[in-house]
Write a protein that holds these residues in place. Structure first.
Motif, PDB file in Angstrom:
ATOM      1  N   SER A   3      42.557  51.510  17.014  1.00 52.80           N
ATOM      2  CA  SER A   3      42.590  50.190  16.372  1.00 52.80           C
ATOM      3  C   SER A   3      43.672  49.312  16.980  1.00 52.80           C
ATOM      4  CB  SER A   3      42.820  50.332  14.858  1.00 52.80           C
ATOM      5  OG  SER A   3      44.082  50.942  14.613  1.00 52.80           O
ATOM      6  N   ILE A   4      44.804  49.920  17.341  1.00 51.91           N
ATOM      7  CA  ILE A   4      45.881  49.146  17.974  1.00 51.91           C
ATOM      8  C   ILE A   4      45.437  48.638  19.338  1.00 51.91           C
ATOM      9  CG2 ILE A   4      48.211  49.303  18.931  1.00 51.91           C
ATOM     10  CD1 ILE A   4      48.848  51.366  16.772  1.00 51.91           C
ATOM     11  N   PHE A   5      44.772  49.516  20.109  1.00 54.48           N
ATOM     12  CA  PHE A   5      44.298  49.122  21.435  1.00 54.48           C
ATOM     13  C   PHE A   5      43.280  47.995  21.333  1.00 54.48           C
ATOM     14  CE2 PHE A   5      41.175  49.623  24.885  1.00 54.48           C
ATOM     15  CZ  PHE A   5      42.010  49.412  25.967  1.00 54.48           C
ATOM     16  N   SER A   6      42.354  48.103  20.372  1.00 52.97           N
ATOM     17  CA  SER A   6      41.318  47.078  20.207  1.00 52.97           C
ATOM     18  C   SER A   6      41.926  45.747  19.847  1.00 52.97           C
ATOM     19  CB  SER A   6      40.315  47.521  19.126  1.00 52.97           C
ATOM     20  OG  SER A   6      39.681  48.722  19.511  1.00 52.97           O
ATOM     21  N   LYS A   7      42.922  45.790  18.974  1.00 57.23           N
ATOM     22  CA  LYS A   7      43.553  44.544  18.553  1.00 57.23           C
ATOM     23  C   LYS A   7      44.249  43.862  19.722  1.00 57.23           C
ATOM     24  CE  LYS A   7      46.727  42.658  15.110  1.00 57.23           C
ATOM     25  NZ  LYS A   7      47.638  42.968  13.979  1.00 57.23           N
ATOM     26  N   SER A   8      44.855  44.665  20.605  1.00 56.94           N
ATOM     27  CA  SER A   8      45.595  44.082  21.723  1.00 56.94           C
ATOM     28  C   SER A   8      44.675  43.372  22.702  1.00 56.94           C
ATOM     29  CB  SER A   8      46.391  45.175  22.449  1.00 56.94           C
ATOM     30  OG  SER A   8      45.515  46.051  23.126  1.00 56.94           O
ATOM     31  N   ARG A   9      43.388  43.727  22.667  1.00 51.90           N
ATOM     32  CA  ARG A   9      42.442  43.117  23.588  1.00 51.90           C
ATOM     33  C   ARG A   9      41.847  41.828  23.039  1.00 51.90           C
ATOM     34  NH1 ARG A   9      40.307  46.102  27.664  1.00 51.90           N
ATOM     35  NH2 ARG A   9      38.263  45.123  27.421  1.00 51.90           N
ATOM     36  N   GLN A  10      42.128  41.534  21.790  1.00 51.32           N
ATOM     37  CA  GLN A  10      41.570  40.329  21.202  1.00 51.32           C
ATOM     38  C   GLN A  10      42.224  39.091  21.820  1.00 51.32           C
ATOM     39  OE1 GLN A  10      39.003  40.128  18.904  1.00 51.32           O
ATOM     40  NE2 GLN A  10      38.847  42.283  19.462  1.00 51.32           N
ATOM     41  N   PRO A  11      41.456  38.024  22.060  1.00 50.65           N
ATOM     42  CA  PRO A  11      42.051  36.811  22.621  1.00 50.65           C
ATOM     43  C   PRO A  11      42.945  36.103  21.616  1.00 50.65           C
ATOM     44  CG  PRO A  11      39.781  36.405  21.971  1.00 50.65           C
ATOM     45  CD  PRO A  11      40.012  37.884  21.812  1.00 50.65           C
ATOM     46  N   GLU A  12      43.844  35.303  22.120  1.00 50.75           N
ATOM     47  CA  GLU A  12      44.624  34.424  21.269  1.00 50.75           C
ATOM     48  C   GLU A  12      43.690  33.401  20.631  1.00 50.75           C
ATOM     49  OE1 GLU A  12      47.882  34.314  20.630  1.00 50.75           O
ATOM     50  OE2 GLU A  12      48.498  35.963  21.930  1.00 50.75           O
ATOM     51  N   LYS A  13      44.188  32.760  19.595  1.00 50.49           N
ATOM     52  CA  LYS A  13      43.456  31.657  18.985  1.00 50.49           C
ATOM     53  C   LYS A  13      43.969  30.341  19.569  1.00 50.49           C
ATOM     54  CE  LYS A  13      41.448  34.366  15.867  1.00 50.49           C
ATOM     55  NZ  LYS A  13      39.998  34.634  15.842  1.00 50.49           N
ATOM     56  N   LEU A  14      43.135  29.327  19.539  1.00 55.74           N
ATOM     57  CA  LEU A  14      43.615  27.986  19.857  1.00 55.74           C
ATOM     58  C   LEU A  14      44.679  27.594  18.845  1.00 55.74           C
ATOM     59  CD1 LEU A  14      40.172  26.324  20.645  1.00 55.74           C
ATOM     60  CD2 LEU A  14      42.055  26.582  22.275  1.00 55.74           C
ATOM     61  N   PHE A  15      45.659  26.817  19.266  1.00 57.71           N
ATOM     62  CA  PHE A  15      46.771  26.480  18.386  1.00 57.71           C
ATOM     63  C   PHE A  15      46.447  25.305  17.463  1.00 57.71           C
ATOM     64  CE2 PHE A  15      47.273  23.966  22.188  1.00 57.71           C
ATOM     65  CZ  PHE A  15      47.645  22.719  21.724  1.00 57.71           C
ATOM     66  N   PHE A  16      45.230  24.768  17.573  1.00 55.02           N
ATOM     67  CA  PHE A  16      44.769  23.721  16.659  1.00 55.02           C
ATOM     68  C   PHE A  16      43.465  24.198  16.030  1.00 55.02           C
ATOM     69  CE2 PHE A  16      43.404  22.868  20.989  1.00 55.02           C
ATOM     70  CZ  PHE A  16      42.044  22.670  20.881  1.00 55.02           C
ATOM     71  N   GLU A  17      43.110  23.634  14.880  1.00 61.05           N
ATOM     72  CA  GLU A  17      41.918  24.076  14.162  1.00 61.05           C
ATOM     73  C   GLU A  17      40.806  23.035  14.156  1.00 61.05           C
ATOM     74  OE1 GLU A  17      43.134  25.308  10.253  1.00 61.05           O
ATOM     75  OE2 GLU A  17      43.853  27.257  10.991  1.00 61.05           O
ATOM     76  N   THR A  18      41.078  21.852  14.715  1.00 62.36           N
ATOM     77  CA  THR A  18      40.098  20.766  14.743  1.00 62.36           C
ATOM     78  C   THR A  18      39.748  20.424  16.181  1.00 62.36           C
ATOM     79  OG1 THR A  18      40.958  19.805  12.688  1.00 62.36           O
ATOM     80  CG2 THR A  18      39.619  18.372  14.087  1.00 62.36           C
ATOM     81  N   ASP A  19      38.463  20.508  16.508  1.00 62.23           N
ATOM     82  CA  ASP A  19      37.993  20.091  17.836  1.00 62.23           C
ATOM     83  C   ASP A  19      37.352  18.721  17.700  1.00 62.23           C
ATOM     84  OD1 ASP A  19      37.268  19.992  20.468  1.00 62.23           O
ATOM     85  OD2 ASP A  19      35.656  21.462  20.314  1.00 62.23           O
ATOM     86  N   ILE A  20      37.836  17.733  18.457  1.00 57.91           N
ATOM     87  CA  ILE A  20      37.302  16.379  18.363  1.00 57.91           C
ATOM     88  C   ILE A  20      36.314  16.053  19.477  1.00 57.91           C
ATOM     89  CG2 ILE A  20      39.433  15.584  17.257  1.00 57.91           C
ATOM     90  CD1 ILE A  20      39.973  13.998  19.928  1.00 57.91           C
ATOM     91  N   HIS A  21      36.069  17.016  20.377  1.00 57.10           N
ATOM     92  CA  HIS A  21      35.219  16.722  21.540  1.00 57.10           C
ATOM     93  C   HIS A  21      34.423  17.956  21.932  1.00 57.10           C
ATOM     94  CE1 HIS A  21      34.974  14.944  25.911  1.00 57.10           C
ATOM     95  NE2 HIS A  21      33.786  15.256  25.408  1.00 57.10           N
ATOM     96  N   CYS A  22      33.151  17.956  21.599  1.00 55.54           N
ATOM     97  CA  CYS A  22      32.261  19.045  21.991  1.00 55.54           C
ATOM     98  C   CYS A  22      30.817  18.582  21.880  1.00 55.54           C
ATOM     99  CB  CYS A  22      32.485  20.288  21.124  1.00 55.54           C
ATOM    100  SG  CYS A  22      32.213  20.012  19.368  1.00 55.54           S
ATOM    101  N   HIS A  23      29.945  19.314  22.531  1.00 59.71           N
ATOM    102  CA  HIS A  23      28.540  18.913  22.634  1.00 59.71           C
ATOM    103  C   HIS A  23      27.645  20.039  22.101  1.00 59.71           C
ATOM    104  CE1 HIS A  23      29.614  15.325  24.992  1.00 59.71           C
ATOM    105  NE2 HIS A  23      30.620  16.093  25.392  1.00 59.71           N
ATOM    106  N   ILE A  24      27.733  20.260  20.793  1.00 64.17           N
ATOM    107  CA  ILE A  24      27.057  21.406  20.182  1.00 64.17           C
ATOM    108  C   ILE A  24      25.917  20.990  19.243  1.00 64.17           C
ATOM    109  CG2 ILE A  24      28.902  23.077  20.504  1.00 64.17           C
ATOM    110  CD1 ILE A  24      28.493  21.166  17.206  1.00 64.17           C
TER     111      ILE A  24
END
Length: 244
Positions: A3-24
């Motif tokens: 579980s420790i190894f798996s957690k270390s492989r997880q990506p960081e999160k973006l430091f903001f929670e609002t995206d103002i520009h995307c095409h989804i």
């Protein structure tokens, strides 16, 4: 240990929670082609740490002549699919306006779709700076809008004229750089200029500009990189994504 190894492989999160520009939004520009793809992209964006997504489909003369009606229909369709899939996210919409005759028409008709706070996301042509750009942006401000210039690091004609960045930013034009530029997805020049804009303190917003799965892959890899940690330190005191 597993579980420790798996957690270390997880990506960081973006430091903001609002995206103002995307095409989804599905099927209305060069981004997501259908609802299933949109649901997948939004799910991945949540994995990046985004909780509020303000979709910004293109509004461009001759290619993506979107209106509040076309955007609203695509958003409603996606919201229904997200609800059915149990994907909890605050989905809103604005638009990314190319500075062209269609934008002038939408201004005249009073059908613009600004971001909260009357912020308006606009983009230049990639070939050359629009004619009379300074006057146009000033007139937008007189009308009560706060212009945000999308991805200024991608306009190659400014690379040898960096004083234009200073002039526009000091005139009250906000700048939004792309995560994809910082990741190196577009190339070395775009990354270099984005980093220079951070150093100068000219960055006000960051957007994913996410269109498809390859963009997701690029951003997820970037979030694991040393570059991301370095860029984050420079950006955290500048960006206003979550304040908008």
């Amino acid at each position: 240990m597993l579980s420790i190894f798996s957690k270390s492989r997880q990506p960081e999160k973006l430091f903001f929670e609002t995206d103002i520009h995307c095409h989804i939004l599905p099927g209305i520009d060069d981004g997501s082609p259908d609802v299933a793809t949109s649901v997948s992209l939004v799910t991945k964006m949540k994995d990046m740490g985004l909780r509020r997504i303000i979709a910004s489909p293109h509004v461009t003369y001759g290619t993506f002549e979107n209106t509040p009606e076309t955007v609203g229909a695509a958003k409603a369709e996606l919201m229904g699919a997200l609800d059915a899939a149990g994907v909890d996210v605050d989905l809103q919409n604005s638009a990314e306006y190319r500075i062209d005759d269609l934008l002038m028409s939408h201004i005249a008709q009073g059908i613009l779709m600004p971001l909260p706070g009357n912020h308006l996301l606009v983009e230049n042509s990639f070939i050359q700076e629009p004619w009379n750009l300074d006057q146009f942006l000033f007139e937008l401000q007189l009308k009560g809008y706060v212009p945000i210039l999308a991805h200024p690091e991608r306009y190659a004609y400014y690379y040898s004229k960096k004083d234009r960045y200073k002039q526009m930013h000091e005139a009250g034009i906000n700048f939004q750089i792309n995560v994809l530029s910082l990741s190196g997805c577009y190339g070395k020049d775009e990354k270099r200029i984005a980093e220079w804009l951070i150093e100068k303190g000219y960055v006000d917003f960051v957007g994913t500009d996410l269109h498809h799965q390859s963009h997701v892959d690029s951003i997820m890899a970037y979030l694991k990189s040393k570059d991301y940690k370095r860029h984050r330190e420079g950006l955290e005191t500048l960006v206003k994504n979550d304040e908008i």
